[in-house]
Design a protein around this motif. Sequence first.
Motif, PDB file in Angstrom:
ATOM      1  N   PHE A  27       4.734  -7.864  -4.146  1.00 34.92           N
ATOM      2  CA  PHE A  27       5.916  -7.004  -4.107  1.00 34.92           C
ATOM      3  C   PHE A  27       6.993  -7.533  -5.053  1.00 34.92           C
ATOM      4  CE2 PHE A  27       3.879  -5.956  -0.078  1.00 34.92           C
ATOM      5  CZ  PHE A  27       4.006  -4.577  -0.040  1.00 34.92           C
ATOM      6  N   GLN A  28       7.461  -6.676  -5.917  1.00 37.00           N
ATOM      7  CA  GLN A  28       8.486  -7.051  -6.889  1.00 37.00           C
ATOM      8  C   GLN A  28       9.815  -7.372  -6.196  1.00 37.00           C
ATOM      9  OE1 GLN A  28       8.564  -3.507  -9.304  1.00 37.00           O
ATOM     10  NE2 GLN A  28       6.872  -4.191 -10.627  1.00 37.00           N
ATOM     11  N   ALA A  29      10.704  -7.981  -6.936  1.00 30.74           N
ATOM     12  CA  ALA A  29      12.096  -8.051  -6.507  1.00 30.74           C
ATOM     13  C   ALA A  29      12.700  -6.662  -6.682  1.00 30.74           C
ATOM     14  CB  ALA A  29      12.855  -9.079  -7.331  1.00 30.74           C
ATOM     15  N   LYS A  30      13.812  -6.417  -6.032  1.00 30.89           N
ATOM     16  CA  LYS A  30      14.367  -5.067  -6.045  1.00 30.89           C
ATOM     17  C   LYS A  30      14.920  -4.655  -7.399  1.00 30.89           C
ATOM     18  CE  LYS A  30      19.008  -6.183  -4.235  1.00 30.89           C
ATOM     19  NZ  LYS A  30      19.958  -5.934  -3.111  1.00 30.89           N
ATOM     20  N   ASP A  31      14.973  -5.574  -8.357  1.00 26.92           N
ATOM     21  CA  ASP A  31      15.368  -5.206  -9.713  1.00 26.92           C
ATOM     22  C   ASP A  31      14.183  -4.724 -10.540  1.00 26.92           C
ATOM     23  OD1 ASP A  31      14.004  -7.575 -10.108  1.00 26.92           O
ATOM     24  OD2 ASP A  31      15.714  -8.688 -10.933  1.00 26.92           O
ATOM     25  N   GLY A  32      12.977  -4.679  -9.917  1.00 28.29           N
ATOM     26  CA  GLY A  32      11.799  -4.192 -10.603  1.00 28.29           C
ATOM     27  C   GLY A  32      11.034  -5.245 -11.367  1.00 28.29           C
ATOM     28  N   LEU A  33      11.450  -6.493 -11.274  1.00 29.84           N
ATOM     29  CA  LEU A  33      10.762  -7.577 -11.959  1.00 29.84           C
ATOM     30  C   LEU A  33       9.835  -8.312 -10.994  1.00 29.84           C
ATOM     31  CD1 LEU A  33      13.698  -9.124 -14.037  1.00 29.84           C
ATOM     32  CD2 LEU A  33      11.843  -7.655 -14.883  1.00 29.84           C
ATOM     33  N   PRO A  67      15.689 -13.088 -11.301  1.00 28.77           N
ATOM     34  CA  PRO A  67      16.711 -14.031 -10.822  1.00 28.77           C
ATOM     35  C   PRO A  67      17.104 -13.773  -9.378  1.00 28.77           C
ATOM     36  CG  PRO A  67      17.700 -12.371 -12.243  1.00 28.77           C
ATOM     37  CD  PRO A  67      16.221 -12.165 -12.328  1.00 28.77           C
ATOM     38  N   LEU A  68      16.693 -12.631  -8.824  1.00 25.38           N
ATOM     39  CA  LEU A  68      17.036 -12.293  -7.445  1.00 25.38           C
ATOM     40  C   LEU A  68      16.127 -12.978  -6.436  1.00 25.38           C
ATOM     41  CD1 LEU A  68      17.662  -8.430  -7.758  1.00 25.38           C
ATOM     42  CD2 LEU A  68      19.346 -10.280  -7.818  1.00 25.38           C
ATOM     43  N   TYR A  69      14.985 -13.470  -6.911  1.00 22.43           N
ATOM     44  CA  TYR A  69      14.023 -14.049  -5.968  1.00 22.43           C
ATOM     45  C   TYR A  69      14.371 -15.495  -5.643  1.00 22.43           C
ATOM     46  CZ  TYR A  69       9.683 -15.745  -3.915  1.00 22.43           C
ATOM     47  OH  TYR A  69       8.764 -16.304  -3.068  1.00 22.43           O
ATOM     48  N   ASP A 102      11.160  -5.440  -3.091  1.00 18.44           N
ATOM     49  CA  ASP A 102      10.758  -4.039  -2.967  1.00 18.44           C
ATOM     50  C   ASP A 102      10.753  -3.674  -1.486  1.00 18.44           C
ATOM     51  OD1 ASP A 102       9.209  -1.661  -2.700  1.00 18.44           O
ATOM     52  OD2 ASP A 102       8.035  -2.130  -4.499  1.00 18.44           O
ATOM     53  N   PRO A 103      11.532  -2.656  -1.066  1.00 17.86           N
ATOM     54  CA  PRO A 103      11.630  -2.339   0.364  1.00 17.86           C
ATOM     55  C   PRO A 103      10.295  -2.078   1.042  1.00 17.86           C
ATOM     56  CG  PRO A 103      13.347  -1.200  -0.856  1.00 17.86           C
ATOM     57  CD  PRO A 103      12.437  -1.830  -1.878  1.00 17.86           C
ATOM     58  N   ARG A 104       9.276  -1.739   0.265  1.00 19.23           N
ATOM     59  CA  ARG A 104       7.975  -1.466   0.871  1.00 19.23           C
ATOM     60  C   ARG A 104       7.343  -2.700   1.497  1.00 19.23           C
ATOM     61  NH1 ARG A 104       5.921   2.135  -4.207  1.00 19.23           N
ATOM     62  NH2 ARG A 104       7.058   0.434  -5.251  1.00 19.23           N
ATOM     63  N   LEU A 105       7.791  -3.892   1.114  1.00 15.50           N
ATOM     64  CA  LEU A 105       7.279  -5.094   1.767  1.00 15.50           C
ATOM     65  C   LEU A 105       7.549  -5.011   3.266  1.00 15.50           C
ATOM     66  CD1 LEU A 105       7.750  -8.774   0.555  1.00 15.50           C
ATOM     67  CD2 LEU A 105       7.686  -8.173   2.960  1.00 15.50           C
ATOM     68  N   ASP A 106       8.779  -4.715   3.639  1.00 15.50           N
ATOM     69  CA  ASP A 106       9.124  -4.650   5.060  1.00 15.50           C
ATOM     70  C   ASP A 106       8.810  -3.300   5.696  1.00 15.50           C
ATOM     71  OD1 ASP A 106       9.883  -7.223   5.568  1.00 15.50           O
ATOM     72  OD2 ASP A 106      12.032  -6.867   5.525  1.00 15.50           O
ATOM     73  N   MET A 107       8.801  -2.245   4.906  1.00 13.99           N
ATOM     74  CA  MET A 107       8.500  -0.930   5.469  1.00 13.99           C
ATOM     75  C   MET A 107       7.013  -0.773   5.764  1.00 13.99           C
ATOM     76  SD  MET A 107      11.468   0.411   5.800  1.00 13.99           S
ATOM     77  CE  MET A 107      11.221   2.158   6.158  1.00 13.99           C
ATOM     78  N   TYR A 108       6.167  -1.443   4.995  1.00 17.47           N
ATOM     79  CA  TYR A 108       4.726  -1.291   5.155  1.00 17.47           C
ATOM     80  C   TYR A 108       4.048  -2.500   5.805  1.00 17.47           C
ATOM     81  CZ  TYR A 108       5.145   2.692   1.890  1.00 17.47           C
ATOM     82  OH  TYR A 108       5.485   3.865   1.280  1.00 17.47           O
ATOM     83  N   ARG A 151       8.518   5.480  -7.062  1.00 14.05           N
ATOM     84  CA  ARG A 151       9.411   4.316  -7.027  1.00 14.05           C
ATOM     85  C   ARG A 151      10.786   4.682  -6.467  1.00 14.05           C
ATOM     86  NH1 ARG A 151       8.005  -0.242  -9.575  1.00 14.05           N
ATOM     87  NH2 ARG A 151      10.123  -0.795 -10.230  1.00 14.05           N
ATOM     88  N   ARG A 152      11.278   5.863  -6.795  1.00 13.08           N
ATOM     89  CA  ARG A 152      12.599   6.247  -6.300  1.00 13.08           C
ATOM     90  C   ARG A 152      12.603   6.424  -4.789  1.00 13.08           C
ATOM     91  NH1 ARG A 152      14.258  10.723 -10.979  1.00 13.08           N
ATOM     92  NH2 ARG A 152      14.556   9.199 -12.660  1.00 13.08           N
ATOM     93  N   ARG A 153      11.516   6.954  -4.242  1.00 13.58           N
ATOM     94  CA  ARG A 153      11.448   7.061  -2.777  1.00 13.58           C
ATOM     95  C   ARG A 153      11.526   5.663  -2.160  1.00 13.58           C
ATOM     96  NH1 ARG A 153       7.471   8.940   0.958  1.00 13.58           N
ATOM     97  NH2 ARG A 153       5.869   7.727  -0.075  1.00 13.58           N
ATOM     98  N   ALA A 154      10.969   4.686  -2.858  1.00 13.50           N
ATOM     99  CA  ALA A 154      11.000   3.307  -2.373  1.00 13.50           C
ATOM    100  C   ALA A 154      12.300   2.599  -2.725  1.00 13.50           C
ATOM    101  CB  ALA A 154       9.817   2.534  -2.954  1.00 13.50           C
ATOM    102  N   LEU A 155      13.251   3.333  -3.313  1.00 18.07           N
ATOM    103  CA  LEU A 155      14.546   2.768  -3.716  1.00 18.07           C
ATOM    104  C   LEU A 155      14.392   1.679  -4.769  1.00 18.07           C
ATOM    105  CD1 LEU A 155      16.291   2.560  -0.214  1.00 18.07           C
ATOM    106  CD2 LEU A 155      16.136   4.503  -1.786  1.00 18.07           C
ATOM    107  N   MET A 156      13.364   1.828  -5.588  1.00 22.56           N
ATOM    108  CA  MET A 156      13.119   0.893  -6.687  1.00 22.56           C
ATOM    109  C   MET A 156      13.554   1.535  -8.002  1.00 22.56           C
ATOM    110  SD  MET A 156      11.928  -2.021  -5.699  1.00 22.56           S
ATOM    111  CE  MET A 156      10.981  -2.723  -7.062  1.00 22.56           C
TER     112      MET A 156
END
Length: 587
Positions: free
Chosen positions: A324-330, A336-338, A348-354, A466-471
Motif C-alpha cells: 500500500f502506497q503512502a497517501k501521496d501516491g508514492l 517522506p510521509l512514511y 492508502d486508505p484501502r489498507l485499513d478499509m480492506y 484511485r479517487r474513490r480511495a481518496l488517492m
Amino acid sequence: MKRLNINKVAVVALGSILALSSCKIDRSSLNGPSTGTFPANAKEAEMGLFGAYQSVSAIDAASTPMWHVMDNITDIGFARPGTNYTSPITSAITTDNALTTKPWQVHYRTIARCHTVLDNLEKLKSTMTEAAYGQLDGELRFVRAYCYSQMIELYGDVPLLKSAVDLNNANVARTPKNEIEKFLIDELTAIAEKLPVSQPQAGHVRASRVAAYMLKARVALYAKQFTVAAQAANTALTLSNGVFDLTPFNNSVNFVGKDHTVGEPDVSNIFGHAGFKTGKEWIWVAEYNMTIPGNTHNQQYYSASRLGKGVCYWGPTQDLINTFQAKDGLPITESPLYNSAKPYENRDPRLDMYCVRPGSRYMGYQFEPTTTVTQAKNYWPVLNGTSTTPSNVANADATNAFRSFSGYLWRKPVDIADFNSTSVSGVSDLNVGIFRLAELLLLYAEAKIEANDIDNTVYTAINRVRRRALMPDLPTGLSQAQLRKALRYERKVELANDGLRWYDLRRWGIANTVMNGSLYLNRDAKPWTSAVLTGFDDSYTPIYNRTEALKYFTTQDVVYRPNKDEYWPVPKSEMDANNKLVQNPGY
C-alpha cells in the motif's frame, strides 16, 4: 423479482430438474440429465435458469465462497497452514485435494443445469415473445460461459460440452484452451444484445448486457486479445453510464491510520449487506439466502478475529501490507510521509478499509495479535448503548493457538451486522460480488495499456478507482511500462480478496518469481524498520533486504514449478470416470 423468490423458485427448479431427469445431475460432473420433456413451458424454463444461478453459488472451500479463498493461496493472502491450502503454494497439490476438485465438479454441474433447459428451449420459441426467449437463452448461455471461463484458467484444456451428455457418452476429450476462448468470445458477442442492460430488480443476481460484455472483456484480456478486450470493456462502460457507479467510502474512512479508540473502518456500504442491497457498484452477484437449505456459507466465522467470534482462517500477508502506497501516491520506500515507527499512518486508505491490522478496531473489539497485550477493549457496550465506555476482555487474538497466522485479517467482505449470528455453527447469507465496476475500469485500462493504445481514457479509468480511495491521480505522460506498473498496483490493492490475484500472477507471467522463495508474515505483530525493504519491482512486488526482514518477520516458503503450477490437476475421480481425459503435466 425479489431476492427470496429467486431462491425459492431455484429450489423448486432443482427438484423439478432432478425429478424429470433420467440421471441425477449431481452424480457426475460430465453427466447432464437426459433431454426428456423439461422444460415443458416458459415458467419451467425460468425455474431451470434459477437452478443454474443457485448452482453458481455452491462453489466454496472451508465453507467460504471460492471467490474469497483464491487470494489466500497467493502472495497477498495466507491461509491457516494445512494440506488443502499450503500444498497449492508449495507445488505439492494432489489430484484429490478438495480445493481443486470442487471447481471442476460444481462448474460442470452448473453447465449441466444450463443444458437441461437449453437442449429443449427451441421447442418453446413459438410460445414466447422474441425478447423473452432471447433473454432466457442469453442468460443460460452467459452462466455456461462464466463456468467455462473459470475452468480454462484453473485447468487449461477441459471438455467443451455444448449440450447434455448421458452416461453412455460421458467419455469426452479435453478441448484446447484457445478453442474454448474463441467459443466464449463468440458466444458472449452473440448473446449480449439479447440481455437487458441491467437487472436491478433481481439484485443483479441475473445476467445483464453489461455483465456479458464485461465477461467478454475478461476472457479476451486473459487470452491476450487486447484490442477485443478494450472494445468489449468500453462497450460495457458506455452502457454503465447512469446505471452503475463506484460507491464512495462511508464516513468511517476518517478512522483509517488511527487506533481502535477512534472508531472502526467499515466497507459494508460496498461489500456488506447494505452494499449489495443498495449499492450501484455490483454488476453481477452470487446470491445466498438464510431461508433456503444449503444456500448459506460460514465465511464470517472463518474470516473474523477470535474476539469477533471467528477463527482467523484467512488474512493478508506482510507483502500486501507493505504494498500500500503512502497517501501521496508514492511507494513507502520513497515517500517522506512514511514512518516505519508508525507504519499504518499516512497510507492508502484501502489498507485499513480492506485489511485489519494491529491496533485497529474490528468487529467491535481492539485487534492486537501481539502477546504483550493481555487485555483488549470490547466496544460492544458502547455500540449497544449500555455504557459510555468499553470494557476489558481477555485478548484471545493474542493467546489462542490458532490466532491469525499472518498477523492481519480481511475487513472485506465481512459485515459487522452478522456478528450476533456468528458462532461455531453460525451461518451467513451475505452475497458475493462476482463482477463490479472497479474491476471493469481496470480491465479496460489494462487492455488499452497492453495494446499500447494509450490515451486519456486510460488515466480516467485508473483515476476513477484511485479517487474513490481518496488517492491522488496518476502523473501524466507515463510510459507503457510505468502505466503497467500503476495498473498492477491498482489491481493488487483494489481487488484484494476478490479472488483474482491467482489468475493475475499466472497470466502476467510473474508467478515463477513471486511464488518462489518466501512470503513474509508478522504473526507476533512486531515493529520493524524501513531497512526491511529496498523497493518494488515492475509488478509492484516488495523487494526485501532478507537479512533485515528476518529480524522482524516470519516466513512461509513457497514453490512454483513452471510447466506444472500454471494449472491445477484434473481431479482423480474425473480421470477414473472418463478414459479420454489426459492429466496436466507434473501431476
